[in-house]
Design an enzyme around this catalytic site. Structure first.
Site: not given
Length: 800
Positions: A460-462
């Protein structure tokens, strides 16, 4: 059938019937997806009303009045939260047509006083609408009292003094973004005025570069000088009292090395122990550049430090193997602990699975010699790779700002995840163990002491974007960490053990890699900026039509709440999106009052994995591949991060609609607010107050500024500063305003218009007995704010 025709009625009826036809078709589609029945039923009723008006029949007007009355009742029922802004697309357009209907009705009858009655109808409608939105817009938020006790203490574990100076990116090595100065306070901040303005002179040389600029710079202040870097790494020193330029050094970074953004967040200051007073580079500045060099210059003159590397420079790309321009850059200042400058670097998102390594390197702050390098897949290596080998490619990197504890000899690394961001099947177990984690690295050995992982196998590109903050928490040396997903954690600085409650939730499965998705994920039970899961009623727009379209797309997408994995056959909804929660702007901490100030984003992303063949047809190629193509074949128009990234060497490219914007109007599908600012009691983790942050002033459909003064809560990038005077200073939002906010209540006490976007964190200092607040207005392409090169200082008027 009337004996005459009313052309105003016919024209209005045509518009109402056309809208009704669209709502009928879309409403039936939405209903088949399990959505609201309102749109289809309202569409049928509007179609009838429009047709009757086209026949100049009064029943058409009555029918439309009935539609609006039912719409008002439905709108209040459907808009369960954020009522003022939620009502806008539901009732404003219908009310505009209602006013037109009242004006048309006198043309359908010869009744006496018909125009007077129409005027009354219009007047009552306008007045009632104005009163409604005035009432809803002035409803206040609940405000709790600030903590009475000092819950943290004032000792700064970095060893650097706070006060007159601002010697580090976060104020001091503790990264609290706090000033103990009180000359400017809640009682007099309204008198603040601009006292000087300087220009970096670093502006885009062409249209292509302009689409990549976003300086993000926070200056330092030591003694009588300010030190900063421009978007393309020009180091500049200004006089702290006047803003007059003292010197500049240009490392001459080529445009082709600009990664996603031309940004330099700041420089690092280092005083060499036992250096002869006045000797060259006894006090020095070190910065990382967009072409991944470390550069050291003398703080007094700007001359390169001859003892640092070669002619004052060290190449941080050594050992990485092949690095194509733009794939590796340093845009955050190194953190200097025990004489070692520790740096990570950005690897350009979304390019390919085997991008250059995420290795963390520590260089001697005097000589530039590599003191250690941490390659997580080669823990046995202490220096450069053995001859013929290279750092492990594609490993998690640290693109943002680290912090450190001088006494413990630990540097705290906010780690990203392995390339690529949205597909994980080729990641190794060791990469999965360190991805999206806080890693405490021992600077004496270059080896991890502990780690805290917030997301398992992140797609999630967290990645952690915020700089960790050093605090004292209930008698323990602690680390405050904020995240893109909105969660906040307090960790023991020595061991990494959570000092605040942590829980787990069941995570959605599925997506294109169901076996890769963890069955559970951790969440903070202490404080989170994350809001409740989205519902269909949260969809927004300019009118019922685009709100209906967003509702249809919501129902069509895959969404099972927090951590919904991406898919390829349909879009998925990621909420919060990759811009936060909190991002690189981080949080500010008042250590005397025990309060955290966090500005945050509240937007979803609309995501889809795109099969390789489809991505190739769209021209979604890597930067290196495009370089070998004819100019007309490149298809490389500037775009938001993830919006058509190739993710080469995997089966899928990625298409991320950041903020979930509608394609025609540019409005966002989720209702406001899109950003907020919150004060949090550190001792309890409870919210003191929380307000939408950012006005509609520079925002509007089709990218046209509305200049409306209403607080809507806009996207924001950049952080805040909190002062002992009880103030929060912050720009960050897309309204191009610089604000002073009351720490007690969250109310705006002062604001001023900026010449460009304020996507940077301000700083506060004192010079010659006068307190200054300084902000870089560099703008930002991603935030769609104007690009600039101004460094501006504000202060109270002098007496006499």
């Amino acid at each position: 059938m009337p004996e005459y025709r009313s052309w105003p009625s016919i024209i209005l009826g045509f518009f109402i019937a056309a809208i009704g036809l669209i709502l009928t078709g879309g409403g039936i589609w939405l209903a088949t997806l399990g959505g609201s029945l309102y749109y289809g039923l309202a569409g049928i009723a509007m179609l009838f009303a429009g047709l009757m008006l086209m026949r100049s029949r009064m029943v058409g007007a009555y029918a439309y009045i009935a539609v609006v009355a039912v719409t008002l009742l439905w709108a209040f029922f459907d808009a369960s939260s954020n009522l003022a802004w939620a009502l806008v697309p539901r009732i404003i357009a219908p009310i505009v047509l209602l006013i037109a209907t009242f004006l048309v009705m006198p043309t359908l009858t010869r009744t006496a006083h018909r125009w007077k009655l129409a005027g009354v109808g219009v007047g009552v409608t306008v007045l009632a609408t104005a009163l409604l939105f005035t009432f809803l817009g002035t409803r206040d938020v609940s405000v709790a009292a600030l903590p009475a006790q000092n819950s943290m203490g004032m000792m700064d574990p970095s060893g650097m003094a706070a006060g007159a100076d601002w010697p580090a990116y976060g104020g001091t090595g503790a990264a609290r973004r706090y000033s103990p100065l009180t000359q400017i306070n809640a009682g007099n901040v309204a008198q603040l005025q601009q006292v000087w303005l300087a220009h970096t002179g670093d502006m885009p040389s062409d249209a292509a570069a302009a689409a990549q600029y976003g300086a993000e710079t926070t200056p330092l202040k030591v003694g009588n000088a300010l030190y900063l870097c421009s978007a393309k790494n020009i180091m500049i020193s200004l006089d702290a009292a006047t803003g007059k330029e003292r010197w500049r050094f240009d490392p001459k970074v080529p445009n082709e090395w600009i990664p996603y953004t031309a940004a330099c967040r700041g420089v690092s200051y280092y005083a060499v122990p036992n250096a002869a007073p006045g000797s060259l580079c006894a006090k020095r500045l070190i910065e990382g550049t967009l072409d991944a060099r470390l550069i050291a210059v003398d703080a007094e003159t700007g001359r390169p430090c001859a003892d640092f590397g070669k002619n004052g420079q060290v190449d941080a790309k050594i050992g990485m193997g092949k690095v194509f321009p733009g794939l590796v850059s340093i845009n955050s200042p190194p953190v200097i602990i025990r004489g070692i400058a520790i740096t990570g670097h950005q690897t350009l998102d979304g390019q390919q699975r085997w991008e250059p390594s995420g290795v963390i390197q520590g260089f001697d702050a005097v000589t530039g010699k590599l003191r250690f390098a941490w390659d997580m897949k080669h823990p046995e290596w202490n220096g450069y790779p053995p001859e013929g080998q290279q750092w492990s490619r594609g490993t998690p990197n640290m693109w943002t700002i680290a912090s450190g504890d001088e006494a413990l000899g630990l540097v705290y690394l906010p780690m990203g995840n392995s390339t690529v961001d949205y597909w994980s099947s080729l990641r190794s177990p060791v990469e999965n163990s360190f991805g999206t984690s806080i890693v405490a690295l021992d600077v004496t050995t270059g080896k991890p002491r502990w780690k805290f992982q917030a997301v398992k196998n992140d797609v999630w590109d967290y990645d952690f974007g915020s700089q960790p903050t050093l605090i004292d928490y209930k008698g323990k040396a602690a680390l405050l960490v904020s995240s893109k997903q909105g969660d906040m954690y307090v960790l023991d600085r020595t061991t990494g053990q959570p000092l605040t409650p942590i829980g787990t939730i069941k995570a959605p499965r599925g997506g294109v890699e169901p076996a890769q998705r963890a069955p559970t994920q951790i969440v903070s039970l202490w404080q989170t900026l994350r809001k409740d899961r989205l519902t269909e009623s949260d969809m927004w727009g300019m009118s019922p039509i685009d709100q209906m379209i967003c509702r249809i797309n919501f129902r069509r997408a895959s969404y099972n709440g927090f951590f919904t994995p991406p898919e390829t056959d349909r879009h998925s909804i990621e909420y919060p999106g990759y811009n936060g929660g909190t991002d690189w702007g981080s949080v500010a901490v008042d250590p005397t009052r025990g309060v955290i100030v966090a500005n945050y984003n509240d937007m979803p992303n609309y995501v889809r994995l795109v099969p390789r063949a489809e991505a190739d047809k769209k021209g979604w190629f890597t930067r290196e591949q495009k370089a070998g193509m004819a100019k007309t074949d490149k298809g490389d128009k500037p775009h938001a991060e993830g919006a058509g990234d190739p993710q080469a060497q995997t089966p899928y490219a990625i298409d991320v609609n950041a903020g979930w914007q509608m394609p025609f109007t540019g409005m966002l599908c989720k209702q406001p607010p899109y950003g907020g600012i919150r004060a949090i009691d550190i001792a309890t983790g409870k919210t003191i107050w929380d307000r939408p942050f950012g006005s509609a002033r520079k925002n509007g459909p089709f990218g046209i500024p509305s200049y409306l003064p209403f607080t809507i809560g806009t996207p924001n990038n950049g952080g805040s500063v909190v002062t002992a005077g009880g103030l929060i200073f912050i720009a960050a939002a897309t309204d191009d305003l610089f604000k002073a906010i009351d720490l007690k209540t969250g109310k705006i006490l002062w604001q001023t218009a900026l010449p460009a976007g304020g996507q940077a964190t301000p700083m506060v200092y004192e010079q010659n007995g006068r307190q200054y607040v300084v902000l870089m207005t560099g703008g930002h392409h991603f935030m769609k704010t104007p690009i600039g090169d101004q460094v501006i200082a504000w202060a109270l008027p002098t007496k006499g």
